[in-house]
Design a protein around this motif. Sequence first.
Motif, PDB file in Angstrom:
ATOM      1  N   SER A   1       8.739   0.592  14.723  1.00 40.62           N
ATOM      2  CA  SER A   1       8.460   0.765  16.434  1.00 40.62           C
ATOM      3  C   SER A   1       7.585   1.807  16.959  1.00 40.62           C
ATOM      4  N   THR A   2       7.068   2.749  15.881  1.00 35.45           N
ATOM      5  CA  THR A   2       6.182   3.735  16.278  1.00 35.45           C
ATOM      6  C   THR A   2       4.917   3.830  15.303  1.00 35.45           C
ATOM      7  N   ASP A   3       4.212   4.587  15.455  1.00 34.74           N
ATOM      8  CA  ASP A   3       2.837   4.774  14.379  1.00 34.74           C
ATOM      9  C   ASP A   3       3.277   5.665  13.315  1.00 34.74           C
ATOM     10  N   SER A   4       4.317   6.118  13.329  1.00 36.76           N
ATOM     11  CA  SER A   4       4.743   7.273  12.308  1.00 36.76           C
ATOM     12  C   SER A   4       4.763   6.835  10.985  1.00 36.76           C
ATOM     13  N   ILE A   5       4.236   7.119   9.959  1.00 43.22           N
ATOM     14  CA  ILE A   5       4.241   6.853   8.330  1.00 43.22           C
ATOM     15  C   ILE A   5       4.576   8.157   7.655  1.00 43.22           C
ATOM     16  N   ASN A   6       4.990   8.200   6.666  1.00 41.11           N
ATOM     17  CA  ASN A   6       4.942   9.158   5.719  1.00 41.11           C
ATOM     18  C   ASN A   6       4.422   9.047   4.251  1.00 41.11           C
ATOM     19  N   ALA A   7       3.682  10.115   3.772  1.00 35.67           N
ATOM     20  CA  ALA A   7       2.984  10.167   2.198  1.00 35.67           C
ATOM     21  C   ALA A   7       4.080   9.459   1.524  1.00 35.67           C
ATOM     22  N   ASN A   8       3.647   8.777   0.454  1.00 37.16           N
ATOM     23  CA  ASN A   8       4.363   8.023  -0.547  1.00 37.16           C
ATOM     24  C   ASN A   8       5.091   6.861   0.033  1.00 37.16           C
ATOM     25  N   GLU A   9       5.089   6.582   1.287  1.00 35.33           N
ATOM     26  CA  GLU A   9       5.765   5.193   1.766  1.00 35.33           C
ATOM     27  C   GLU A   9       5.132   4.198   1.320  1.00 35.33           C
ATOM     28  N   THR A  10       6.093   2.971   1.014  1.00 32.49           N
ATOM     29  CA  THR A  10       5.186   1.843   0.530  1.00 32.49           C
ATOM     30  C   THR A  10       4.927   0.831   1.872  1.00 32.49           C
ATOM     31  N   LEU A  11       4.035   0.352   2.275  1.00 31.90           N
ATOM     32  CA  LEU A  11       3.833  -0.505   3.284  1.00 31.90           C
ATOM     33  C   LEU A  11       3.542  -1.921   2.662  1.00 31.90           C
ATOM     34  N   THR A  12       4.199  -2.989   3.512  1.00 32.49           N
ATOM     35  CA  THR A  12       3.652  -4.314   3.244  1.00 32.49           C
ATOM     36  C   THR A  12       2.455  -4.688   4.000  1.00 32.49           C
ATOM     37  N   ILE A  13       1.556  -5.022   3.540  1.00 29.45           N
ATOM     38  CA  ILE A  13       0.262  -5.457   4.150  1.00 29.45           C
ATOM     39  C   ILE A  13       0.271  -6.894   4.400  1.00 29.45           C
TER      40      ILE A  13
ATOM     41  N   HIS B   1       0.917  -1.111   0.132  1.00 24.99           N
ATOM     42  CA  HIS B   1      -0.045   0.001   0.095  1.00 24.99           C
ATOM     43  C   HIS B   1       0.944   1.115   0.025  1.00 24.99           C
ATOM     44  N   ARG B   2       0.529   2.217  -0.814  1.00 26.79           N
ATOM     45  CA  ARG B   2       1.410   3.350  -0.939  1.00 26.79           C
ATOM     46  C   ARG B   2       0.538   4.397  -0.122  1.00 26.79           C
ATOM     47  N   VAL B   3       1.398   4.923   0.844  1.00 25.70           N
ATOM     48  CA  VAL B   3       0.641   5.977   1.915  1.00 25.70           C
ATOM     49  C   VAL B   3       0.292   7.258   1.400  1.00 25.70           C
ATOM     50  N   LYS B   4      -1.027   7.743   1.670  1.00 24.45           N
ATOM     51  CA  LYS B   4      -1.406   8.860   1.113  1.00 24.45           C
ATOM     52  C   LYS B   4      -1.465   9.896   2.066  1.00 24.45           C
ATOM     53  N   ALA B   5      -1.245  11.094   2.009  1.00 26.11           N
ATOM     54  CA  ALA B   5      -1.329  12.291   2.779  1.00 26.11           C
ATOM     55  C   ALA B   5      -2.473  12.015   3.742  1.00 26.11           C
ATOM     56  N   GLY B   6      -2.202  12.242   5.144  1.00 25.18           N
ATOM     57  CA  GLY B   6      -3.343  12.108   6.130  1.00 25.18           C
ATOM     58  C   GLY B   6      -3.724  10.640   6.695  1.00 25.18           C
ATOM     59  N   GLU B   7      -3.116   9.667   5.909  1.00 24.17           N
ATOM     60  CA  GLU B   7      -3.414   8.312   6.434  1.00 24.17           C
ATOM     61  C   GLU B   7      -2.743   8.216   7.434  1.00 24.17           C
ATOM     62  N   THR B   8      -3.402   7.267   8.416  1.00 25.84           N
ATOM     63  CA  THR B   8      -2.770   6.607   9.636  1.00 25.84           C
ATOM     64  C   THR B   8      -2.735   5.017   9.530  1.00 25.84           C
ATOM     65  N   LEU B   9      -1.741   4.399  10.362  1.00 22.77           N
ATOM     66  CA  LEU B   9      -1.789   2.986  10.387  1.00 22.77           C
ATOM     67  C   LEU B   9      -3.066   2.181  10.717  1.00 22.77           C
ATOM     68  N   TYR B  10      -4.051   3.098  11.512  1.00 20.58           N
ATOM     69  CA  TYR B  10      -5.258   2.491  11.773  1.00 20.58           C
ATOM     70  C   TYR B  10      -6.157   2.565  10.637  1.00 20.58           C
ATOM     71  N   LYS B  11      -6.168   3.652   9.908  1.00 23.81           N
ATOM     72  CA  LYS B  11      -6.997   3.775   8.702  1.00 23.81           C
ATOM     73  C   LYS B  11      -6.732   2.752   7.713  1.00 23.81           C
ATOM     74  N   ILE B  12      -5.287   2.518   7.542  1.00 25.87           N
ATOM     75  CA  ILE B  12      -4.932   1.560   6.654  1.00 25.87           C
ATOM     76  C   ILE B  12      -5.344   0.157   7.006  1.00 25.87           C
ATOM     77  N   GLY B  13      -5.125  -0.073   8.453  1.00 23.11           N
ATOM     78  CA  GLY B  13      -5.402  -1.390   8.705  1.00 23.11           C
ATOM     79  C   GLY B  13      -6.837  -1.600   8.771  1.00 23.11           C
ATOM     80  N   ALA B  14      -7.900  -0.526   8.755  1.00 24.94           N
ATOM     81  CA  ALA B  14      -9.252  -0.701   8.913  1.00 24.94           C
ATOM     82  C   ALA B  14      -9.677  -1.012   7.232  1.00 24.94           C
ATOM     83  N   GLU B  15      -8.813  -0.310   6.529  1.00 26.81           N
ATOM     84  CA  GLU B  15      -8.970  -0.712   4.961  1.00 26.81           C
ATOM     85  C   GLU B  15      -8.715  -2.133   4.586  1.00 26.81           C
ATOM     86  N   TYR B  16      -7.551  -2.732   5.115  1.00 30.09           N
ATOM     87  CA  TYR B  16      -7.326  -4.149   4.772  1.00 30.09           C
ATOM     88  C   TYR B  16      -7.790  -5.183   5.751  1.00 30.09           C
TER      89      TYR B  16
END
Length: 191
Positions: free
Chosen positions: A58-70, A29-44
């Motif tokens: 180790s933190t909840d910090s994510i950045n726009a355009n970062e690619t996360l493994t689901i 998942h490519r992170v969009k501005a304003g997304e949080t780990l919780y929102k992404i978790g709820a989507e998937y």
Amino acid sequence: MFKKLAIIGALAVPMFGMSHGANAAETTHRVKAGETLYKIGAEYGVTVKQLKEANHKSTDSINANETLTIPNSISESDKELLARLVQAEAKGEPYAGKVAVATVVLNRVDSDSFPNSIHDVIYQGTQFTPVQNGEINKAADADAKKAVNEALAFRGQGKGSLFFFNPDKTSDQWLRQKQVTITIGNHVFAK
């Protein structure tokens, strides 16, 4: 509990498969501005903890355009079954109540006092009226499906509810003696 999660993780398949990533093993998942780990978790339909572990965070910090493994979640058939239960048990209830009903089932799966699978928790004896009256076989609506994903994202962070009941529809004194965790709409949740 770790044993249960390991077994569930080993047997699980991604929620959306190809709809959000290349294949089941490499869903990203490519992170969009304003997304949080919780929102992404709820989507998937995965927990924040699972997202953090899969992405070595180790933190909840994510950045726009970062690619996360689901990471893998529960099976599509288990999600559908859980959504049908939510639909039948919480029809007409507030959305938060639908999430709470799904959370009760997930809490039971994680508890040593109940079966280790969503299917077995739902079909355990006479626990849920929709199983007895056939309402479990009716299709779930979009809200029920969304509530399941949100409950999965929230998994392990709630108040530990293992039961719920409508006090206007049951006089069960055993349930009424349980510690109340929250009341949402017509349902009382307890542990």
